[in-house]
Motif scaffolding. Structure first.
Motif, PDB file in Angstrom:
ATOM      1  N   LEU A 127       0.814  -1.210   0.000  1.00 60.04           N
ATOM      2  CA  LEU A 127       0.000   0.000   0.000  1.00 60.04           C
ATOM      3  C   LEU A 127       0.850   1.263   0.000  1.00 60.04           C
ATOM      4  O   LEU A 127       0.529   2.254  -0.652  1.00 60.04           O
ATOM      5  CB  LEU A 127      -0.931  -0.002   1.212  1.00 60.04           C
ATOM      6  N   LEU A 128       1.953   1.222   0.752  1.00 63.57           N
ATOM      7  CA  LEU A 128       2.804   2.407   0.883  1.00 63.57           C
ATOM      8  C   LEU A 128       3.892   2.478  -0.187  1.00 63.57           C
ATOM      9  O   LEU A 128       4.656   3.441  -0.224  1.00 63.57           O
ATOM     10  CB  LEU A 128       3.449   2.425   2.271  1.00 63.57           C
ATOM     11  N   LYS A 129       3.978   1.436  -1.024  1.00 69.29           N
ATOM     12  CA  LYS A 129       4.947   1.379  -2.126  1.00 69.29           C
ATOM     13  C   LYS A 129       6.390   1.355  -1.625  1.00 69.29           C
ATOM     14  O   LYS A 129       7.284   1.974  -2.197  1.00 69.29           O
ATOM     15  CB  LYS A 129       4.736   2.563  -3.087  1.00 69.29           C
ATOM     16  N   VAL A 130       6.613   0.625  -0.525  1.00 69.54           N
ATOM     17  CA  VAL A 130       7.958   0.450   0.028  1.00 69.54           C
ATOM     18  C   VAL A 130       8.145  -1.029   0.373  1.00 69.54           C
ATOM     19  O   VAL A 130       7.271  -1.850   0.108  1.00 69.54           O
ATOM     20  CB  VAL A 130       8.172   1.329   1.286  1.00 69.54           C
ATOM     21  N   ASN A 131       9.286  -1.373   0.991  1.00 68.68           N
ATOM     22  CA  ASN A 131       9.509  -2.776   1.334  1.00 68.68           C
ATOM     23  C   ASN A 131      10.032  -2.989   2.750  1.00 68.68           C
ATOM     24  O   ASN A 131      10.351  -4.127   3.121  1.00 68.68           O
ATOM     25  CB  ASN A 131      10.504  -3.414   0.347  1.00 68.68           C
ATOM     26  N   PHE A 132      10.104  -1.929   3.589  1.00 63.56           N
ATOM     27  CA  PHE A 132      10.799  -2.044   4.868  1.00 63.56           C
ATOM     28  C   PHE A 132       9.895  -1.861   6.094  1.00 63.56           C
ATOM     29  O   PHE A 132      10.374  -1.874   7.230  1.00 63.56           O
ATOM     30  CB  PHE A 132      11.921  -0.998   4.950  1.00 63.56           C
ATOM     31  N   ILE A 133       8.590  -1.700   5.886  1.00 65.85           N
ATOM     32  CA  ILE A 133       7.705  -1.467   7.029  1.00 65.85           C
ATOM     33  C   ILE A 133       7.533  -2.755   7.832  1.00 65.85           C
ATOM     34  O   ILE A 133       7.097  -3.777   7.317  1.00 65.85           O
ATOM     35  CB  ILE A 133       6.330  -0.951   6.580  1.00 65.85           C
ATOM     36  N   ASN A 170      24.349   7.983  -1.058  1.00 63.38           N
ATOM     37  CA  ASN A 170      24.192   7.097  -2.202  1.00 63.38           C
ATOM     38  C   ASN A 170      22.819   6.438  -2.091  1.00 63.38           C
ATOM     39  O   ASN A 170      22.078   6.662  -1.140  1.00 63.38           O
ATOM     40  CB  ASN A 170      25.296   6.031  -2.214  1.00 63.38           C
ATOM     41  N   ASN A 171      22.482   5.626  -3.050  1.00 60.18           N
ATOM     42  CA  ASN A 171      21.205   4.922  -2.982  1.00 60.18           C
ATOM     43  C   ASN A 171      21.163   4.040  -1.738  1.00 60.18           C
ATOM     44  O   ASN A 171      22.128   3.339  -1.427  1.00 60.18           O
ATOM     45  CB  ASN A 171      21.007   4.052  -4.227  1.00 60.18           C
ATOM     46  N   ILE A 172      20.048   4.094  -1.008  1.00 58.40           N
ATOM     47  CA  ILE A 172      19.858   3.258   0.175  1.00 58.40           C
ATOM     48  C   ILE A 172      19.285   1.915  -0.285  1.00 58.40           C
ATOM     49  O   ILE A 172      18.195   1.858  -0.847  1.00 58.40           O
ATOM     50  CB  ILE A 172      18.911   3.933   1.184  1.00 58.40           C
ATOM     51  N   LYS A 173      20.039   0.842  -0.043  1.00 56.86           N
ATOM     52  CA  LYS A 173      19.618  -0.488  -0.472  1.00 56.86           C
ATOM     53  C   LYS A 173      19.043  -1.248   0.727  1.00 56.86           C
ATOM     54  O   LYS A 173      19.713  -1.426   1.729  1.00 56.86           O
ATOM     55  CB  LYS A 173      20.795  -1.252  -1.066  1.00 56.86           C
ATOM     56  N   ILE A 174      17.796  -1.691   0.582  1.00 56.54           N
ATOM     57  CA  ILE A 174      17.131  -2.435   1.651  1.00 56.54           C
ATOM     58  C   ILE A 174      16.726  -3.793   1.104  1.00 56.54           C
ATOM     59  O   ILE A 174      15.959  -3.887   0.142  1.00 56.54           O
ATOM     60  CB  ILE A 174      15.905  -1.679   2.192  1.00 56.54           C
ATOM     61  N   ASN A 175      17.277  -4.852   1.707  1.00 62.35           N
ATOM     62  CA  ASN A 175      17.026  -6.214   1.257  1.00 62.35           C
ATOM     63  C   ASN A 175      16.011  -6.890   2.160  1.00 62.35           C
ATOM     64  O   ASN A 175      16.182  -6.938   3.375  1.00 62.35           O
ATOM     65  CB  ASN A 175      18.332  -7.012   1.238  1.00 62.35           C
ATOM     66  N   VAL A 176      14.940  -7.384   1.588  1.00 62.23           N
ATOM     67  CA  VAL A 176      13.918  -8.114   2.321  1.00 62.23           C
ATOM     68  C   VAL A 176      13.602  -9.392   1.554  1.00 62.23           C
ATOM     69  O   VAL A 176      13.252  -9.345   0.366  1.00 62.23           O
ATOM     70  CB  VAL A 176      12.636  -7.271   2.498  1.00 62.23           C
ATOM     71  N   ASP A 177      13.765 -10.534   2.212  1.00 60.73           N
ATOM     72  CA  ASP A 177      13.469 -11.843   1.608  1.00 60.73           C
ATOM     73  C   ASP A 177      14.189 -12.033   0.277  1.00 60.73           C
ATOM     74  O   ASP A 177      13.622 -12.553  -0.699  1.00 60.73           O
ATOM     75  CB  ASP A 177      11.956 -12.013   1.410  1.00 60.73           C
ATOM     76  N   GLY A 178      15.446 -11.591   0.242  1.00 57.37           N
ATOM     77  CA  GLY A 178      16.262 -11.799  -0.944  1.00 57.37           C
ATOM     78  C   GLY A 178      16.049 -10.799  -2.060  1.00 57.37           C
ATOM     79  O   GLY A 178      16.727 -10.864  -3.093  1.00 57.37           O
ATOM     80  N   LYS A 179      15.131  -9.851  -1.883  1.00 52.27           N
ATOM     81  CA  LYS A 179      14.880  -8.836  -2.898  1.00 52.27           C
ATOM     82  C   LYS A 179      15.341  -7.482  -2.403  1.00 52.27           C
ATOM     83  O   LYS A 179      14.953  -7.043  -1.319  1.00 52.27           O
ATOM     84  CB  LYS A 179      13.388  -8.779  -3.248  1.00 52.27           C
ATOM     85  N   THR A 180      16.180  -6.818  -3.197  1.00 51.33           N
ATOM     86  CA  THR A 180      16.737  -5.524  -2.822  1.00 51.33           C
ATOM     87  C   THR A 180      16.014  -4.387  -3.531  1.00 51.33           C
ATOM     88  O   THR A 180      15.815  -4.437  -4.746  1.00 51.33           O
ATOM     89  CB  THR A 180      18.236  -5.456  -3.148  1.00 51.33           C
ATOM     90  N   THR A 181      15.602  -3.400  -2.764  1.00 45.81           N
ATOM     91  CA  THR A 181      14.990  -2.196  -3.318  1.00 45.81           C
ATOM     92  C   THR A 181      15.873  -1.012  -2.969  1.00 45.81           C
ATOM     93  O   THR A 181      16.378  -0.916  -1.850  1.00 45.81           O
ATOM     94  CB  THR A 181      13.574  -1.983  -2.750  1.00 45.81           C
ATOM     95  N   GLU A 182      16.073  -0.115  -3.935  1.00 40.91           N
ATOM     96  CA  GLU A 182      16.932   1.050  -3.730  1.00 40.91           C
ATOM     97  C   GLU A 182      16.088   2.326  -3.658  1.00 40.91           C
ATOM     98  O   GLU A 182      15.136   2.503  -4.412  1.00 40.91           O
ATOM     99  CB  GLU A 182      17.965   1.171  -4.850  1.00 40.91           C
ATOM    100  N   TYR A 183      16.499   3.205  -2.733  1.00 42.16           N
ATOM    101  CA  TYR A 183      15.778   4.447  -2.509  1.00 42.16           C
ATOM    102  C   TYR A 183      16.757   5.620  -2.420  1.00 42.16           C
ATOM    103  O   TYR A 183      17.928   5.449  -2.070  1.00 42.16           O
ATOM    104  CB  TYR A 183      14.999   4.417  -1.184  1.00 42.16           C
ATOM    105  N   THR A 184      16.237   6.808  -2.702  1.00 39.32           N
ATOM    106  CA  THR A 184      16.879   8.027  -2.234  1.00 39.32           C
ATOM    107  C   THR A 184      15.981   8.599  -1.138  1.00 39.32           C
ATOM    108  O   THR A 184      14.751   8.504  -1.216  1.00 39.32           O
ATOM    109  CB  THR A 184      17.056   9.063  -3.358  1.00 39.32           C
ATOM    110  N   VAL A 185      16.612   9.183  -0.121  1.00 39.35           N
ATOM    111  CA  VAL A 185      15.877   9.630   1.057  1.00 39.35           C
ATOM    112  C   VAL A 185      16.316  11.035   1.445  1.00 39.35           C
ATOM    113  O   VAL A 185      17.511  11.349   1.441  1.00 39.35           O
ATOM    114  CB  VAL A 185      16.113   8.681   2.255  1.00 39.35           C
ATOM    115  N   LYS A 186      15.350  11.860   1.794  1.00 41.41           N
ATOM    116  CA  LYS A 186      15.639  13.174   2.362  1.00 41.41           C
ATOM    117  C   LYS A 186      14.680  13.418   3.511  1.00 41.41           C
ATOM    118  O   LYS A 186      13.464  13.308   3.348  1.00 41.41           O
ATOM    119  CB  LYS A 186      15.485  14.277   1.315  1.00 41.41           C
ATOM    120  N   SER A 187      15.221  13.722   4.689  1.00 43.97           N
ATOM    121  CA  SER A 187      14.404  13.969   5.874  1.00 43.97           C
ATOM    122  C   SER A 187      14.772  15.318   6.468  1.00 43.97           C
ATOM    123  O   SER A 187      15.954  15.644   6.600  1.00 43.97           O
ATOM    124  CB  SER A 187      14.619  12.870   6.927  1.00 43.97           C
TER     125      SER A 187
END
Length: 268
Positions: A127-133, A170-187
């Protein structure tokens, strides 16, 4: 009103406990917004510290803009720190949805279509279009705490007159269940370390998640955002506006059971 309860669970999966003011005083001496702060351990320790409250009850009004008519919803959100997040939703004095999240997953039902979900966190991530929640990220997202995996080596910290900006080097790489998704983040954070804005770009498909927090309110030594806005940009744009109207640290019962004759929604 399709999937109303599910949409709203993502809303509060969407929509802290720090003591500070919201308004910052301007500095007569301009502060560089491009020169990285080299000694930033204290900042990271502050913005990633865990909440220490036992429980908090939040009364809220929620407006969802997703292309369909959804009336303003009155919500009761109850959080037991690190254990569960429960919510009940009403519209025009009628109970329309209820949900609960624990470290094991999320459950929710809505009365309009008589449907329910029982899922791990992959449903909210979709729903949120991410993979780390996970549960802790969900709780942090609701309370205005840092909810994206954050460490010093992957981010650059700069200071400005309003506070601080934390940007991925650099791109933030988050691996969940063998699948890596890359993000750019600004907070963005205020000068007293309250989170004010997060922009997250999914580089695999250009989906974007934006979350805004403002009007922080002190309550018994804690600070909470009174207004939260979540914008999910994918093939279409959904927007959730949350106005938190009351905070209470008292305990409350959190009943949850799916009514008879409700149909389970397939997880896609």
């Amino acid at each position: 009103m399709k999937n109303l309860g599910i949409i709203i669970f993502s809303a509060i999966a969407l929509t802290s406990c720090h003591t500070q003011k919201t308004v910052t005083e301007s500095n007569s001496t301009p502060i560089s917004t491009t020169e990285p702060i080299k000694s930033n351990s204290a900042f990271f320790n502050k913005v990633t510290e865990k909440s220490t409250f036992e429980q908090v009850k939040i009364n809220s009004k929620i407006n969802v803009e997703n292309g369909s008519f959804i009336p303003t919803l009155n919500a009761t959100i109850y959080i037991e720190n690190g254990q569960k997040t429960w919510m009940n939703l009403t519209a025009l004095f009628i109970n329309v949805a209820r949900g609960i999240a624990t470290p094991e997953g999320v459950k929710g039902y809505e009365s309009y279509n008589k449907t329910y979900i029982d899922s791990d966190f992959s449903y909210l991530n979709n729903l949120l279009k991410v993979n780390f929640i996970d549960y802790q990220a969900l709780q942090n997202l609701i309370l205005g705490k840092t909810f994206i995996p954050t460490n010093e080596k992957d981010f650059e910290l700069t200071q400005n007159a309003q506070g601080y900006t934390l940007s991925s080097k650099n791109n933030i790489k988050i691996n969940v269940d063998g699948k890596t998704t890359e993000y750019t983040v600004k907070s963005d954070y205020s000068s007293d370390f309250n989170l004010t804005k997060v922009t997250l770009n999914n580089l695999s498909n250009q989906d974007q998640l934006e979350v805004y927090y403002n009007n922080w309110e002190n309550f018994e030594g804690n600070s909470f955002p009174k207004n939260v806005k979540i914008i999910i940009k994918a093939k279409k744009t959904d927007q959730i506006l949350i106005e938190n109207t009351k905070f209470d640290f008292s305990k409350m019962a959190t009943p949850y059971s799916v009514p008879n004759n409700y149909k389970k929604t397939a997880i896609k």
